[in-house]
Design a protein around this motif. Structure first.
Motif, PDB file in Angstrom:
ATOM      1  N   VAL A   1      -3.951   9.628  -9.121  1.00  0.00           N
ATOM      2  CA  VAL A   1      -3.250   9.284  -7.885  1.00  0.00           C
ATOM      3  C   VAL A   1      -1.806   8.963  -8.256  1.00  0.00           C
ATOM      4  O   VAL A   1      -1.562   8.163  -9.164  1.00  0.00           O
ATOM      5  N   VAL A   2      -0.843   9.615  -7.586  1.00  0.00           N
ATOM      6  CA  VAL A   2       0.577   9.364  -7.826  1.00  0.00           C
ATOM      7  C   VAL A   2       1.285   9.117  -6.505  1.00  0.00           C
ATOM      8  O   VAL A   2       0.824   9.540  -5.450  1.00  0.00           O
ATOM      9  N   ARG A   3       2.427   8.444  -6.587  1.00  0.00           N
ATOM     10  CA  ARG A   3       3.142   8.102  -5.356  1.00  0.00           C
ATOM     11  C   ARG A   3       4.195   9.121  -4.945  1.00  0.00           C
ATOM     12  O   ARG A   3       4.749   9.050  -3.873  1.00  0.00           O
ATOM     13  N   HIS A   4       4.505  10.064  -5.820  1.00  0.00           N
ATOM     14  CA  HIS A   4       5.410  11.160  -5.465  1.00  0.00           C
ATOM     15  C   HIS A   4       5.157  12.326  -6.404  1.00  0.00           C
ATOM     16  O   HIS A   4       4.530  12.173  -7.451  1.00  0.00           O
TER      17      HIS A   4
ATOM     18  N   VAL B   1       6.050   7.370  -1.889  1.00  0.00           N
ATOM     19  CA  VAL B   1       5.617   6.087  -1.351  1.00  0.00           C
ATOM     20  C   VAL B   1       6.479   5.032  -2.024  1.00  0.00           C
ATOM     21  O   VAL B   1       6.436   4.882  -3.247  1.00  0.00           O
ATOM     22  N   ASN B   2       7.270   4.331  -1.237  1.00  0.00           N
ATOM     23  CA  ASN B   2       8.179   3.326  -1.787  1.00  0.00           C
ATOM     24  C   ASN B   2       7.951   1.931  -1.229  1.00  0.00           C
ATOM     25  O   ASN B   2       8.520   0.972  -1.739  1.00  0.00           O
ATOM     26  N   ASP B   3       7.152   1.796  -0.199  1.00  0.00           N
ATOM     27  CA  ASP B   3       6.902   0.504   0.431  1.00  0.00           C
ATOM     28  C   ASP B   3       6.184  -0.420  -0.551  1.00  0.00           C
ATOM     29  O   ASP B   3       5.085  -0.120  -1.018  1.00  0.00           O
ATOM     30  N   SER B   4       6.789  -1.560  -0.865  1.00  0.00           N
ATOM     31  CA  SER B   4       6.217  -2.468  -1.865  1.00  0.00           C
ATOM     32  C   SER B   4       4.859  -3.025  -1.440  1.00  0.00           C
ATOM     33  O   SER B   4       3.993  -3.257  -2.293  1.00  0.00           O
ATOM     34  N   ASN B   5       4.646  -3.222  -0.129  1.00  0.00           N
ATOM     35  CA  ASN B   5       3.341  -3.702   0.343  1.00  0.00           C
ATOM     36  C   ASN B   5       2.257  -2.653   0.113  1.00  0.00           C
ATOM     37  O   ASN B   5       1.144  -2.980  -0.306  1.00  0.00           O
ATOM     38  N   VAL B   6       2.578  -1.396   0.385  1.00  0.00           N
ATOM     39  CA  VAL B   6       1.613  -0.310   0.182  1.00  0.00           C
ATOM     40  C   VAL B   6       1.333  -0.143  -1.311  1.00  0.00           C
ATOM     41  O   VAL B   6       0.180   0.034  -1.713  1.00  0.00           O
ATOM     42  N   LEU B   7       2.352  -0.223  -2.144  1.00  0.00           N
ATOM     43  CA  LEU B   7       2.158  -0.097  -3.587  1.00  0.00           C
ATOM     44  C   LEU B   7       1.300  -1.244  -4.121  1.00  0.00           C
ATOM     45  O   LEU B   7       0.452  -1.040  -4.988  1.00  0.00           O
TER      46      LEU B   7
ATOM     47  N   GLY C   1       3.294  13.007 -16.472  1.00  0.00           N
ATOM     48  CA  GLY C   1       4.526  13.566 -15.931  1.00  0.00           C
ATOM     49  C   GLY C   1       5.107  12.618 -14.899  1.00  0.00           C
ATOM     50  O   GLY C   1       6.286  12.572 -14.683  1.00  0.00           O
ATOM     51  N   LEU C   2       4.250  11.827 -14.298  1.00  0.00           N
ATOM     52  CA  LEU C   2       4.624  10.790 -13.333  1.00  0.00           C
ATOM     53  C   LEU C   2       3.751   9.570 -13.581  1.00  0.00           C
ATOM     54  O   LEU C   2       2.603   9.714 -13.969  1.00  0.00           O
ATOM     55  N   PRO C   3       4.268   8.374 -13.320  1.00  0.00           N
ATOM     56  CA  PRO C   3       3.384   7.211 -13.380  1.00  0.00           C
ATOM     57  C   PRO C   3       2.352   7.289 -12.260  1.00  0.00           C
ATOM     58  O   PRO C   3       2.648   7.723 -11.150  1.00  0.00           O
ATOM     59  N   GLY C   4       1.153   6.900 -12.549  1.00  0.00           N
ATOM     60  CA  GLY C   4       0.093   6.891 -11.549  1.00  0.00           C
ATOM     61  C   GLY C   4      -1.129   6.204 -12.103  1.00  0.00           C
ATOM     62  O   GLY C   4      -1.046   5.426 -13.055  1.00  0.00           O
ATOM     63  N   TRP C   5      -2.272   6.501 -11.515  1.00  0.00           N
ATOM     64  CA  TRP C   5      -3.537   5.933 -11.947  1.00  0.00           C
ATOM     65  C   TRP C   5      -4.531   7.057 -12.136  1.00  0.00           C
ATOM     66  O   TRP C   5      -4.559   8.020 -11.386  1.00  0.00           O
TER      67      TRP C   5
ATOM     68  N   PHE D   1      -4.732   9.003   0.681  1.00  0.00           N
ATOM     69  CA  PHE D   1      -4.226  10.080   1.541  1.00  0.00           C
ATOM     70  C   PHE D   1      -3.565   9.495   2.783  1.00  0.00           C
ATOM     71  O   PHE D   1      -2.491   9.927   3.189  1.00  0.00           O
ATOM     72  N   ASP D   2      -4.217   8.507   3.378  1.00  0.00           N
ATOM     73  CA  ASP D   2      -3.704   7.899   4.610  1.00  0.00           C
ATOM     74  C   ASP D   2      -2.379   7.184   4.406  1.00  0.00           C
ATOM     75  O   ASP D   2      -1.652   6.939   5.367  1.00  0.00           O
ATOM     76  N   ASN D   3      -2.066   6.827   3.169  1.00  0.00           N
ATOM     77  CA  ASN D   3      -0.847   6.082   2.884  1.00  0.00           C
ATOM     78  C   ASN D   3       0.189   6.879   2.109  1.00  0.00           C
ATOM     79  O   ASN D   3       1.128   6.310   1.554  1.00  0.00           O
ATOM     80  N   GLY D   4       0.044   8.206   2.099  1.00  0.00           N
ATOM     81  CA  GLY D   4       1.086   9.076   1.567  1.00  0.00           C
ATOM     82  C   GLY D   4       1.058   9.367   0.087  1.00  0.00           C
ATOM     83  O   GLY D   4       2.003   9.946  -0.449  1.00  0.00           O
ATOM     84  N   PHE D   5      -0.008   8.988  -0.607  1.00  0.00           N
ATOM     85  CA  PHE D   5      -0.124   9.278  -2.028  1.00  0.00           C
ATOM     86  C   PHE D   5      -0.603  10.708  -2.226  1.00  0.00           C
ATOM     87  O   PHE D   5      -1.148  11.332  -1.326  1.00  0.00           O
ATOM     88  N   TYR D   6      -0.424  11.205  -3.438  1.00  0.00           N
ATOM     89  CA  TYR D   6      -0.887  12.531  -3.807  1.00  0.00           C
ATOM     90  C   TYR D   6      -2.035  12.364  -4.795  1.00  0.00           C
ATOM     91  O   TYR D   6      -1.969  11.538  -5.714  1.00  0.00           O
TER      92      TYR D   6
END
Length: 96
Positions: A25-28, A39-45, A63-67, A82-87
């Motif tokens: 799971v990555v944020r961009h 995804v940049n919203d600190s609450n969502v992160l 290649g990107l930070p993620g989990w 998915f609902d919060n914009g992650f890939y």
């Protein structure tokens, strides 16, 4: 690929068709475009950290930070991301 891994981007419409396996799971994405925002919203992160910890996923850099981690029921477990914009990428360990 030389590293033995292949990452398939999972489309939200296909999440019910993917099976138990390893996921990232990555944020961009690597190339940010207008239709692929980060995804940049600190609450969502912060909430994402709680979700990945509950799933037993660990921080990783692919290649990107993620989990990254194993997920038994992707349709239920990954829906929040998915609902919060992650890939979400499915990992295919058999690619060499």
């Amino acid at each position: 690929m030389a590293d033995g891994f292949y990452f398939d981007l999972v489309d939200y419409s296909d999440v019910n068709d993917v099976s138990t396996g390893r996921y990232v799971v990555v944020r961009h994405l690597w190339e940010i475009t207008e239709d692929r925002p980060a995804v940049n919203d600190s609450n969502v992160l912060s909430q994402a950290t709680t979700h990945v910890e509950a799933l037993g996923m660990k921080p990783t850099v692919v290649g990107l930070p993620g989990w990254q981690g194993s997920v038994d029921n992707p349709a239920a477990s990954l829906a929040w991301f998915f609902d919060n914009g992650f890939y979400v990428f499915e990992i295919d360990d058999d690619v060499t």
